[in-house]
Scaffold this motif. Structure first.
Motif, PDB file in Angstrom:
ATOM      1  N   UNK A   5       0.832  -1.204   0.000  1.00  0.00           N
ATOM      2  CA  UNK A   5       0.000   0.000   0.000  1.00  0.00           C
ATOM      3  C   UNK A   5       0.867   1.255   0.000  1.00  0.00           C
ATOM      4  N   UNK A   6       2.016   1.190   0.670  1.00  0.00           N
ATOM      5  CA  UNK A   6       2.922   2.336   0.724  1.00  0.00           C
ATOM      6  C   UNK A   6       3.489   2.668  -0.647  1.00  0.00           C
ATOM      7  N   UNK A   7       3.570   1.695  -1.526  1.00  0.00           N
ATOM      8  CA  UNK A   7       4.036   1.972  -2.889  1.00  0.00           C
ATOM      9  C   UNK A   7       3.070   2.880  -3.650  1.00  0.00           C
ATOM     10  N   UNK A   8       1.799   2.698  -3.403  1.00  0.00           N
ATOM     11  CA  UNK A   8       0.791   3.451  -4.153  1.00  0.00           C
ATOM     12  C   UNK A   8       0.307   4.694  -3.411  1.00  0.00           C
ATOM     13  N   UNK A   9       0.001   4.535  -2.138  1.00  0.00           N
ATOM     14  CA  UNK A   9      -0.558   5.630  -1.333  1.00  0.00           C
ATOM     15  C   UNK A   9       0.161   5.712   0.009  1.00  0.00           C
ATOM     16  N   UNK A  10       1.339   6.308   0.038  1.00  0.00           N
ATOM     17  CA  UNK A  10       2.099   6.378   1.290  1.00  0.00           C
ATOM     18  C   UNK A  10       1.351   7.022   2.456  1.00  0.00           C
ATOM     19  N   UNK A  28      -0.939  16.249   2.990  1.00  0.00           N
ATOM     20  CA  UNK A  28      -0.958  17.661   2.582  1.00  0.00           C
ATOM     21  C   UNK A  28       0.305  18.016   1.785  1.00  0.00           C
ATOM     22  N   UNK A  29       1.426  17.407   2.134  1.00  0.00           N
ATOM     23  CA  UNK A  29       2.675  17.685   1.426  1.00  0.00           C
ATOM     24  C   UNK A  29       2.803  16.818   0.170  1.00  0.00           C
ATOM     25  N   UNK A  30       2.356  15.559   0.248  1.00  0.00           N
ATOM     26  CA  UNK A  30       2.527  14.576  -0.824  1.00  0.00           C
ATOM     27  C   UNK A  30       1.744  14.949  -2.092  1.00  0.00           C
ATOM     28  N   UNK A  31       0.489  15.325  -1.925  1.00  0.00           N
ATOM     29  CA  UNK A  31      -0.343  15.599  -3.103  1.00  0.00           C
ATOM     30  C   UNK A  31       0.200  16.734  -3.969  1.00  0.00           C
ATOM     31  N   UNK A  32       0.509  17.901  -3.417  1.00  0.00           N
ATOM     32  CA  UNK A  32       1.095  18.957  -4.267  1.00  0.00           C
ATOM     33  C   UNK A  32       2.479  18.568  -4.816  1.00  0.00           C
ATOM     34  N   UNK A  33       3.253  17.824  -4.025  1.00  0.00           N
ATOM     35  CA  UNK A  33       4.580  17.414  -4.496  1.00  0.00           C
ATOM     36  C   UNK A  33       4.462  16.516  -5.719  1.00  0.00           C
ATOM     37  N   UNK A  34       3.473  15.638  -5.743  1.00  0.00           N
ATOM     38  CA  UNK A  34       3.260  14.762  -6.894  1.00  0.00           C
ATOM     39  C   UNK A  34       2.845  15.590  -8.108  1.00  0.00           C
ATOM     40  N   UNK A  35       1.967  16.551  -7.900  1.00  0.00           N
ATOM     41  CA  UNK A  35       1.496  17.362  -9.019  1.00  0.00           C
ATOM     42  C   UNK A  35       2.591  18.272  -9.576  1.00  0.00           C
ATOM     43  N   UNK A  36       3.376  18.867  -8.703  1.00  0.00           N
ATOM     44  CA  UNK A  36       4.392  19.818  -9.141  1.00  0.00           C
ATOM     45  C   UNK A  36       5.595  19.119  -9.770  1.00  0.00           C
ATOM     46  N   UNK A  37       6.062  18.037  -9.133  1.00  0.00           N
ATOM     47  CA  UNK A  37       7.282  17.383  -9.621  1.00  0.00           C
ATOM     48  C   UNK A  37       6.997  16.311 -10.662  1.00  0.00           C
ATOM     49  N   UNK A  41       9.124  13.066  -6.642  1.00  0.00           N
ATOM     50  CA  UNK A  41       9.283  13.033  -5.198  1.00  0.00           C
ATOM     51  C   UNK A  41       8.621  11.832  -4.543  1.00  0.00           C
ATOM     52  N   UNK A  42       7.895  11.035  -5.310  1.00  0.00           N
ATOM     53  CA  UNK A  42       7.158   9.899  -4.760  1.00  0.00           C
ATOM     54  C   UNK A  42       8.051   8.878  -4.042  1.00  0.00           C
ATOM     55  N   UNK A  43       9.226   8.545  -4.551  1.00  0.00           N
ATOM     56  CA  UNK A  43      10.078   7.575  -3.833  1.00  0.00           C
ATOM     57  C   UNK A  43      10.461   8.012  -2.418  1.00  0.00           C
ATOM     58  N   UNK A  45       8.542   9.662  -0.326  1.00  0.00           N
ATOM     59  CA  UNK A  45       7.394   9.379   0.524  1.00  0.00           C
ATOM     60  C   UNK A  45       7.219   7.879   0.737  1.00  0.00           C
ATOM     61  N   UNK A  46       7.552   7.078  -0.264  1.00  0.00           N
ATOM     62  CA  UNK A  46       7.529   5.619  -0.100  1.00  0.00           C
ATOM     63  C   UNK A  46       8.532   5.206   0.963  1.00  0.00           C
ATOM     64  N   UNK A  47       9.728   5.753   0.898  1.00  0.00           N
ATOM     65  CA  UNK A  47      10.758   5.439   1.889  1.00  0.00           C
ATOM     66  C   UNK A  47      10.305   5.857   3.289  1.00  0.00           C
ATOM     67  N   UNK A  48       9.720   7.030   3.413  1.00  0.00           N
ATOM     68  CA  UNK A  48       9.210   7.490   4.706  1.00  0.00           C
ATOM     69  C   UNK A  48       8.147   6.539   5.232  1.00  0.00           C
ATOM     70  N   UNK A  49       7.220   6.137   4.382  1.00  0.00           N
ATOM     71  CA  UNK A  49       6.158   5.219   4.810  1.00  0.00           C
ATOM     72  C   UNK A  49       6.736   3.878   5.234  1.00  0.00           C
TER      73      UNK A  49
END
Length: 61
Positions: A5-10, A28-37, A41-43, A45-49
């Motif tokens: 699940x962390x791979x898709x939705x951290x 709140x941080x992940x959604x804009x980061x995905x849209x902007x970058x 930046x997704x990896x 957030x996966x690592x954090x999760x």
């Protein structure tokens, strides 16, 4: 299962470990980061999760 699940939705995986506030902050941080970058930046957030999931599993024993 949480690792997959962390791979898709951290943020959701983080919330399911019992850290609701941290999950909301990451969302709140992940959604804009995905849209902007464009997903670059997704990896991070996966690592954090994964780290949070691992920490909660070790804590439970």
């Amino acid at each position: 299962m949480l690792y997959i699940l962390a791979l898709l939705l951290p943020p959701v995986a983080i919330m399911l470990t019992g850290r609701l506030i941290l999950g909301l902050v990451v969302l709140v941080i992940w959604f804009p980061a995905i849209l902007i970058s464009g997903g670059l930046g997704h990896p991070i957030f996966i690592l954090l999760a994964w780290l949070i999931i691992h920490q909660s599993a070790v804590k439970r024993g």
